[in-house]
Design a protein around this motif. Structure first.
Motif, short mmCIF file in Angstrom:
data_model
loop_
_atom_site.label_atom_id
_atom_site.label_comp_id
_atom_site.label_asym_id
_atom_site.label_seq_id
_atom_site.Cartn_x
_atom_site.Cartn_y
_atom_site.Cartn_z
N TYR A 165 58.36 -46.60 13.52
CA TYR A 165 59.12 -47.56 14.31
C TYR A 165 58.23 -48.18 15.39
O TYR A 165 58.20 -49.41 15.56
CB TYR A 165 60.32 -46.87 14.95
N ALA A 166 57.51 -47.34 16.13
CA ALA A 166 56.66 -47.84 17.22
C ALA A 166 55.61 -48.81 16.71
O ALA A 166 55.32 -49.83 17.34
CB ALA A 166 56.01 -46.66 17.94
N GLU A 167 55.04 -48.49 15.54
CA GLU A 167 53.97 -49.34 15.01
C GLU A 167 54.50 -50.61 14.37
O GLU A 167 53.98 -51.70 14.62
CB GLU A 167 53.14 -48.55 13.99
N ASN A 168 55.57 -50.50 13.58
CA ASN A 168 56.04 -51.65 12.81
C ASN A 168 57.04 -52.52 13.53
O ASN A 168 57.07 -53.74 13.32
CB ASN A 168 56.65 -51.16 11.49
N VAL A 169 57.87 -51.94 14.37
CA VAL A 169 58.89 -52.71 15.08
C VAL A 169 58.40 -53.14 16.46
O VAL A 169 58.60 -54.28 16.87
CB VAL A 169 60.20 -51.91 15.19
N ARG A 170 57.72 -52.23 17.18
CA ARG A 170 57.28 -52.54 18.54
C ARG A 170 55.83 -52.99 18.59
O ARG A 170 55.34 -53.38 19.65
CB ARG A 170 57.50 -51.33 19.45
N HIS A 187 65.63 -53.04 25.40
CA HIS A 187 64.91 -52.70 24.17
C HIS A 187 65.85 -52.60 22.96
O HIS A 187 65.40 -52.41 21.84
CB HIS A 187 64.18 -51.36 24.34
N GLY A 188 67.15 -52.71 23.20
CA GLY A 188 68.12 -52.60 22.11
C GLY A 188 68.92 -51.33 22.20
O GLY A 188 69.00 -50.68 23.26
N GLY A 189 69.52 -50.93 21.09
CA GLY A 189 70.38 -49.76 21.07
C GLY A 189 69.66 -48.52 20.56
O GLY A 189 68.45 -48.51 20.36
N ALA A 190 70.45 -47.48 20.34
CA ALA A 190 69.94 -46.23 19.78
C ALA A 190 70.09 -46.28 18.26
O ALA A 190 71.16 -46.62 17.75
CB ALA A 190 70.70 -45.05 20.34
N VAL A 191 69.03 -45.95 17.55
CA VAL A 191 69.01 -46.00 16.09
C VAL A 191 69.17 -44.60 15.52
O VAL A 191 68.46 -43.68 15.94
CB VAL A 191 67.68 -46.60 15.57
N HIS A 207 70.45 -58.09 22.81
CA HIS A 207 69.20 -57.33 22.67
C HIS A 207 69.22 -56.45 21.42
O HIS A 207 68.20 -56.32 20.72
CB HIS A 207 68.96 -56.46 23.90
N THR A 208 70.36 -55.84 21.15
CA THR A 208 70.48 -54.95 20.00
C THR A 208 70.38 -55.73 18.69
O THR A 208 69.76 -55.26 17.73
CB THR A 208 71.79 -54.16 20.06
N ILE A 209 70.97 -56.89 18.65
CA ILE A 209 70.87 -57.74 17.45
C ILE A 209 69.41 -58.15 17.22
O ILE A 209 68.93 -58.15 16.08
CB ILE A 209 71.78 -58.97 17.59
N ARG A 210 68.71 -58.45 18.30
CA ARG A 210 67.28 -58.79 18.16
C ARG A 210 66.50 -57.59 17.60
O ARG A 210 65.63 -57.74 16.74
CB ARG A 210 66.71 -59.19 19.52
N GLN A 211 66.83 -56.40 18.08
CA GLN A 211 66.19 -55.17 17.58
C GLN A 211 66.44 -55.00 16.08
O GLN A 211 65.52 -54.71 15.32
CB GLN A 211 66.75 -53.98 18.36
N ILE A 212 67.68 -55.17 15.66
CA ILE A 212 68.04 -55.00 14.25
C ILE A 212 67.32 -56.03 13.40
O ILE A 212 66.80 -55.72 12.31
CB ILE A 212 69.56 -55.12 14.06
#
Length: 338
Positions: free
Chosen positions: A162-167, A281-285, A307-312
């Motif tokens: 997650y940290a590498e691919n999403v953030r 940063h969005g919600g909890a996954v 923010h959560t929609i952007r995260q998804i």
């Protein structure tokens, strides 16, 4: 992509949820939002019907419902229908601000685990002081009260992806939450986990981290068992709320000079509040499932929903879930070959 939204979950639903979707819809014109809930209530807050699909239901899961029983008995509840849409391929992700335990149950029993992931973990991105854009991914926050070292090692792999691919963090630093920095410190669980993480080739393990150092930016991923993670999360939230309350009371109770000082410090105080708020940063996954299942706080407002929609959306574009499916399936095949 298509996001299944539990429009009735949360303290201020459907208003806050729908307004958040309306805010996000212009940023993501390629996304269809499936809103599950009472149609007449949802329509009150729509500013456009473009890319909006309403699936009417009168049933919802309440905050005090017993999670597993509610998922099994309330088959027409907005949260359950949203999760079923993901399972049946009608949506790519599910989002709710409702009952946390029920959403975890819906994720496990309806959406389903990635093959060979033993215990999906609840993960959120926490703030780093002095860096509003920074943060660290914290897992597990309470999906599992009891864990084995193997579970926590899987959390490290999941959160690193997650940290590498999403953030976008290259080779994220992974730390184990412990009561001391030395490798010999901790409980039997943490010592065994330390040993296992040290031998896990697919992560960048940097050792133990103490709770007092969590917000200093020493790690990009922090892993722990669900009981400890939930306690630390709530302690951090409580400290932040208490700090802001004390500041407010001190300023309002210090007369004219204090109020003038507050006016001069308004921008700085707003920055402090922003740094303490991890909802940006969005919600909890619930990570480790076949699709994104994302939860925001029950008292969330429209901005946090956006923010959560952007995260998804970022998770979907990064293909992090398909990559994890491939990783864990290939890992098992390799283990069997050995």
């Amino acid at each position: 992509m298509k996001i299944a939204v539990d429009a009735m979950g949360g303290d201020f639903a459907p208003k806050a949820i729908v307004e958040g979707v309306m805010s996000a819809i212009t940023e993501f014109p390629d996304t269809e939002f499936q809103l599950y809930g009472k149609e007449s209530e949802i329509k009150k807050y729509l500013t456009t019907e473009k890319n909006i699909k309403i699936i009417h239901t009168d049933e919802k899961i309440e905050s005090d419902d017993e999670p597993v029983r509610a998922i099994r008995r309330k088959k027409e509840a907005s949260m359950v229908l949203a999760a079923k849409a993901v399972k049946e391929g009608e949506a790519d992700a599910v989002f709710s601000a409702g009952n946390t335990g029920a959403l975890l149950a819906a994720g496990l029993f309806i959406v389903g685990r990635i093959k060979n992931v033993e215990r999906p973990g609840l993960m959120t991105t926490m703030p780093v002081m002095g860096d509003p854009e920074g943060g660290f991914d914290f897992i597990d926050m309470g999906a599992n009260a009891d864990n084995k070292p193997e579970h926590i090692a899987q959390y490290a792999v999941l959160a690193s992806y997650y940290a590498e691919n999403v953030r976008g963090i290259k080779k994220p630093r992974v730390a184990l939450l412990n009561n001391g920095a030395e490798a010999t410190k901790g409980s039997e669980l943490t010592k065994a986990t330390y040993e296992l993480l040290s031998q896990t080739a697919d992560i960048n393990f940097v050792g133990n981290i103490e709770a007092r150092d969590l917000l200093t930016g020493q790690a990009d991923v922090v892993v722990t068992d669900g009981f400890t993670g939930n306690a630390v999360l709530k302690a951090t939230e409580g400290t932040a709320m208490s700090l802001m309350s004390v500041l407010k009371k001190s300023i309002l109770g210090s007369g004219l000079k204090g109020k003038i000082g507050a006016l001069l410090l308004k921008d700085a105080l707003r920055q402090v509040k922003k740094e303490l708020d991890y909802s940006s940063h969005g919600g909890a996954v619930l990570f480790g499932l076949k699709a994104p299942v994302v939860k925001t706080h029950g008292s969330t407002g429209p901005e946090a929903v956006h923010h959560t929609i952007r995260q998804i959306h970022t998770m979907h574009e990064s293909h992090v879930i398909p990559d994890l499916v491939a990783y864990f399936e290939e890992e098992k095949v390799a283990d069997n070959a050995e």
